[in-house]
Design a protein around this motif. Sequence first.
Motif, mmCIF file in Angstrom:
data_model
loop_
_atom_site.group_PDB
_atom_site.id
_atom_site.type_symbol
_atom_site.label_atom_id
_atom_site.label_comp_id
_atom_site.label_asym_id
_atom_site.label_seq_id
_atom_site.Cartn_x
_atom_site.Cartn_y
_atom_site.Cartn_z
ATOM 1 N N SER A 117 0.834 -1.209 0.000
ATOM 2 C CA SER A 117 0.000 0.000 0.000
ATOM 3 C C SER A 117 0.863 1.251 0.000
ATOM 4 C CB SER A 117 -0.932 -0.001 1.215
ATOM 5 O OG SER A 117 -0.208 0.128 2.428
ATOM 6 N N LEU A 118 2.013 1.178 0.686
ATOM 7 C CA LEU A 118 2.947 2.312 0.686
ATOM 8 C C LEU A 118 3.582 2.477 -0.685
ATOM 9 C CD1 LEU A 118 4.521 1.537 4.160
ATOM 10 C CD2 LEU A 118 3.226 3.607 3.617
ATOM 11 N N ASP A 119 4.008 1.357 -1.285
ATOM 12 C CA ASP A 119 4.599 1.428 -2.620
ATOM 13 C C ASP A 119 3.580 1.879 -3.662
ATOM 14 O OD1 ASP A 119 7.287 0.860 -2.287
ATOM 15 O OD2 ASP A 119 6.993 -1.303 -2.324
ATOM 16 N N ASP A 120 2.334 1.444 -3.500
ATOM 17 C CA ASP A 120 1.291 1.852 -4.447
ATOM 18 C C ASP A 120 1.041 3.360 -4.378
ATOM 19 O OD1 ASP A 120 0.985 -0.732 -5.311
ATOM 20 O OD2 ASP A 120 -0.758 -1.161 -4.048
ATOM 21 N N THR A 172 8.567 10.691 2.723
ATOM 22 C CA THR A 172 8.000 10.218 3.985
ATOM 23 C C THR A 172 7.499 8.789 3.855
ATOM 24 O OG1 THR A 172 7.333 12.479 4.571
ATOM 25 C CG2 THR A 172 6.254 10.675 5.754
ATOM 26 N N LEU A 173 6.809 8.503 2.759
ATOM 27 C CA LEU A 173 6.291 7.148 2.534
ATOM 28 C C LEU A 173 7.429 6.140 2.410
ATOM 29 C CD1 LEU A 173 3.542 8.051 -0.086
ATOM 30 C CD2 LEU A 173 3.104 7.182 2.220
ATOM 31 N N ALA A 174 8.476 6.504 1.691
ATOM 32 C CA ALA A 174 9.607 5.589 1.499
ATOM 33 C C ALA A 174 10.333 5.336 2.819
ATOM 34 C CB ALA A 174 10.570 6.161 0.459
ATOM 35 N N ARG A 175 10.495 6.382 3.618
ATOM 36 C CA ARG A 175 11.143 6.183 4.927
ATOM 37 C C ARG A 175 10.323 5.246 5.798
ATOM 38 N NH1 ARG A 175 12.408 11.779 4.687
ATOM 39 N NH2 ARG A 175 10.546 12.267 5.906
ATOM 40 N N THR A 176 9.003 5.449 5.786
ATOM 41 C CA THR A 176 8.118 4.590 6.580
ATOM 42 C C THR A 176 8.213 3.146 6.110
ATOM 43 O OG1 THR A 176 6.602 6.442 6.943
ATOM 44 C CG2 THR A 176 5.737 4.219 7.325
ATOM 45 N N ALA A 196 1.266 2.672 11.701
ATOM 46 C CA ALA A 196 2.353 3.524 11.219
ATOM 47 C C ALA A 196 2.045 4.057 9.826
ATOM 48 C CB ALA A 196 3.666 2.738 11.214
ATOM 49 N N SER A 197 1.444 3.223 8.982
ATOM 50 C CA SER A 197 1.077 3.658 7.634
ATOM 51 C C SER A 197 0.000 4.728 7.679
ATOM 52 C CB SER A 197 0.589 2.462 6.810
ATOM 53 O OG SER A 197 1.607 1.500 6.654
ATOM 54 N N ALA A 198 -0.952 4.571 8.613
ATOM 55 C CA ALA A 198 -2.028 5.557 8.744
ATOM 56 C C ALA A 198 -1.470 6.927 9.118
ATOM 57 C CB ALA A 198 -3.038 5.089 9.779
ATOM 58 N N GLU A 199 -0.371 6.950 9.874
ATOM 59 C CA GLU A 199 0.233 8.215 10.289
ATOM 60 C C GLU A 199 0.800 8.993 9.111
ATOM 61 O OE1 GLU A 199 3.076 7.422 13.330
ATOM 62 O OE2 GLU A 199 1.591 6.746 14.794
ATOM 63 N N VAL A 200 1.114 8.296 8.015
ATOM 64 C CA VAL A 200 1.631 8.989 6.832
ATOM 65 C C VAL A 200 0.591 9.029 5.719
ATOM 66 C CG1 VAL A 200 4.050 8.509 7.328
ATOM 67 C CG2 VAL A 200 2.736 6.845 5.994
ATOM 68 N N GLY A 201 -0.658 8.801 6.068
ATOM 69 C CA GLY A 201 -1.747 9.030 5.134
ATOM 70 C C GLY A 201 -2.222 7.834 4.353
#
Length: 380
Positions: A149-152, A342-346, A367-372
């Motif tokens: 989901s972060l990569d997407d 930010t997403l990549a760091r997370t 943690a993912s929710a914290e970056v949107g």
Amino acid sequence: MNNWEGCNKMRSWNSITLGEVLPFKYGKNLPASKRTHSGEYDVVSSAGIIDSHDTAFTTEPCIVIGRKGSIGSLTYCPDPVWPTDTTFYVTGTPYCDLRFGYYVLQTLPLNQMNNDSAVPGLNRNDAESLAFSLPPVSEQKTIAKVLGSLDDKIAANQRTIQSADSLRNALWDKLLKTNTESLPLSSLAEFINGRAFTKNATGTGRVVARIAELNSGIGSNTVFNDIEVHQNHVVLPGELLFAWSGTLMTKRWPYDEAIVNQHIFKVLPISKFDLWALELIIQSQIHYFQMIAAGKATTMGHIKRADLDKTVEVPTSIPDKLNMLGKTLWMLASQAEQENQTLARTRDELLPLLMSGKITVRDAEEASAEVGVDKHEVKE
């Protein structure tokens, strides 16, 4: 019973080798003369996607791994592709979800396993002997969905960046079809040269933005310094840098506040042209500047400040509405670039923790929710 046969029946994670669940297969040579630029299927080498072809060598989704040259490089391919003979590729198995396998491979030292002193090479037996912890398939899929989901979202932001920059280019081309004038580039902006801030660097504080960071981003060799410098030598997210030596290029800075090193200009508007336009104006002269730099064979290729006096073709005026549109497109792309950092760091922080079982999927979702990234956005 093999380890992988028991992993679906046990709640604990089992130690397994790559070869047991993700056996490496050799890519196949495809001469450049047989590639087609308008083909339906990507051609993937150790350098990533390099061309296209009318047919695919593997019809299954796969992960392509650099075997020669850029060893250990990874390209996730959800659609059929042609992996070249400089690569290995792996496909999913009943015991290892493919996208989970992609994240597993990121945690293993494939890029450090060179067994060829002339051309870097990765040995299949060595790679397949690497061990990792394998959870049940259901948990693999859940972990892959969270990281995916972060990569997407990063990929979606990248498409936004490309679209915004394409529209900005189109806007500029439209403006150049109206009344234009020729002005010295040096009269359109202030070009503030960086300084040698890597000397006696403390290793803490702000990033020292060098040409390496403009090319490849912040990495293990990035220099940090907590020295106090004039604001002229500080670059903020969304500001424009122009490397005038080595790799001549422009860069919209996407990272946190940094210090501008030597061989790089910080570009500040002093005329009617804002950053969105200045970047395109400089880019229109990049080939000219590169030609000058290439002629300096006895030293590192560079230009001189006097070269900035070259005249450039610019619109005589820009209507306020169109200028605001250009600024909006610049800001939209900049915000997407910053969010991607930010997403990549997370993702990079969560990856080893999830893969080792040190945190739960629920922790990662929070943690993912914290970056949107909402857990409901996670794709099946």
